[in-house]
Design a protein around this motif. Sequence first.
Motif, PDB file in Angstrom:
ATOM      1  N   ALA A  82       2.926   2.137  11.300  1.00 27.44           N
ATOM      2  CA  ALA A  82       4.724   2.449  11.048  1.00 27.44           C
ATOM      3  C   ALA A  82       4.957   0.816  11.030  1.00 27.44           C
ATOM      4  O   ALA A  82       4.641   0.407  11.883  1.00 27.44           O
ATOM      5  N   ILE A 116       6.770   8.093  14.369  1.00 27.58           N
ATOM      6  CA  ILE A 116       5.394   9.018  15.898  1.00 27.58           C
ATOM      7  C   ILE A 116       5.717  10.012  15.963  1.00 27.58           C
ATOM      8  O   ILE A 116       5.002  11.061  15.800  1.00 27.58           O
ATOM      9  N   HIS A 117       6.965  10.494  15.896  1.00 25.69           N
ATOM     10  CA  HIS A 117       7.495  12.085  15.861  1.00 25.69           C
ATOM     11  C   HIS A 117       6.735  13.377  15.397  1.00 25.69           C
ATOM     12  O   HIS A 117       6.155  14.026  15.693  1.00 25.69           O
ATOM     13  N   LEU A 120       3.001  13.110  15.554  1.00 26.44           N
ATOM     14  CA  LEU A 120       2.351  13.796  16.288  1.00 26.44           C
ATOM     15  C   LEU A 120       1.427  15.485  16.399  1.00 26.44           C
ATOM     16  O   LEU A 120       0.338  15.365  16.664  1.00 26.44           O
ATOM     17  N   ILE A 131      -2.250   4.946  16.652  1.00 24.11           N
ATOM     18  CA  ILE A 131      -0.384   4.522  15.735  1.00 24.11           C
ATOM     19  C   ILE A 131      -0.744   3.111  16.047  1.00 24.11           C
ATOM     20  O   ILE A 131      -0.521   2.519  17.269  1.00 24.11           O
ATOM     21  N   ALA A 133       2.378   0.171  15.217  1.00 28.63           N
ATOM     22  CA  ALA A 133       3.947  -0.124  15.345  1.00 28.63           C
ATOM     23  C   ALA A 133       3.366  -1.731  14.850  1.00 28.63           C
ATOM     24  O   ALA A 133       3.251  -2.141  15.479  1.00 28.63           O
ATOM     25  N   VAL A 160       6.512   1.349  23.030  1.00 30.50           N
ATOM     26  CA  VAL A 160       4.856   1.619  22.640  1.00 30.50           C
ATOM     27  C   VAL A 160       3.934   1.522  24.342  1.00 30.50           C
ATOM     28  O   VAL A 160       3.273   2.191  24.167  1.00 30.50           O
ATOM     29  N   ILE A 174      -1.875   4.442  20.638  1.00 27.79           N
ATOM     30  CA  ILE A 174      -0.678   3.375  20.003  1.00 27.79           C
ATOM     31  C   ILE A 174      -0.556   2.227  20.552  1.00 27.79           C
ATOM     32  O   ILE A 174      -0.299   1.954  22.021  1.00 27.79           O
TER      33      ILE A 174
END
Length: 245
Positions: A82, A116-117, A120, A131, A133, A160, A174
């Motif tokens: 991300a 992220i949403h 998942l 993940i 970021a 995070v 993450i």
Amino acid sequence: MSSPQVALVTGAASGLGRAVATALAARGAQVMCADVDEAGGQAVAEELGGTFVRCDVRSLEENRAAVAATEATYGGLDLLYANAGVSSGIGLGEEFDEERYRHVMGVNLDGVVFGIHAALPAFERRGGGAIVATASLAGLTAVPLDPLYAANKHAVVGLVRSLAAMKEQRGVRINAVCPGFSESKIIAPFREALVAQGLPIIPAEQVADTVLALFDGDMSGECWFVQAGRESQPFGFRNIPGPRA
């Protein structure tokens, strides 16, 4: 023989996103390159033998569509980078512009939250995932020249660290990468000034090395700084003071 990993990279058309997409493809991963820059993103995807999907990360639906396209093309999703980000160029004085503020927060914070949403459920179908970021050193310290950028990067760091429990709950790790001034479109307007001050610009490939290390490790909830002349490692946060009777 195990199947190749599948990665979704946002902001893949240039800078850190391109460097990470390139590094992932070089080791055999199947890469979905997402960006609002259609020409740039398509060029990177073709160069790497990957696939391009247009994605404005400010939109939850476009994040969901990018994940769906990744699963439809490659059969699943293992890694999410991300990364898409922009600088604000404004403060809270007379130069403040609400439209610019909404745009910057939408890209730098909503883009991570929505990404992220959206990812998942795909990770759950895959049995886990990882993940990374893109935050920034601006998420670890004060940045008087761009307080709004600092605000959304601090938010990414907090997000995070707070989501680290997903490792136990959902099998999803993450982490955040927190680079200093790195080769990207974000620093283009003031790159020459940085060089004139003698500040080294971090190669995007150095940041990519740290991102891949975070994908490969077993850590979760860590924020790794990337700084010129230093070995990347997790930033050491101090615990907050506890209550007293």
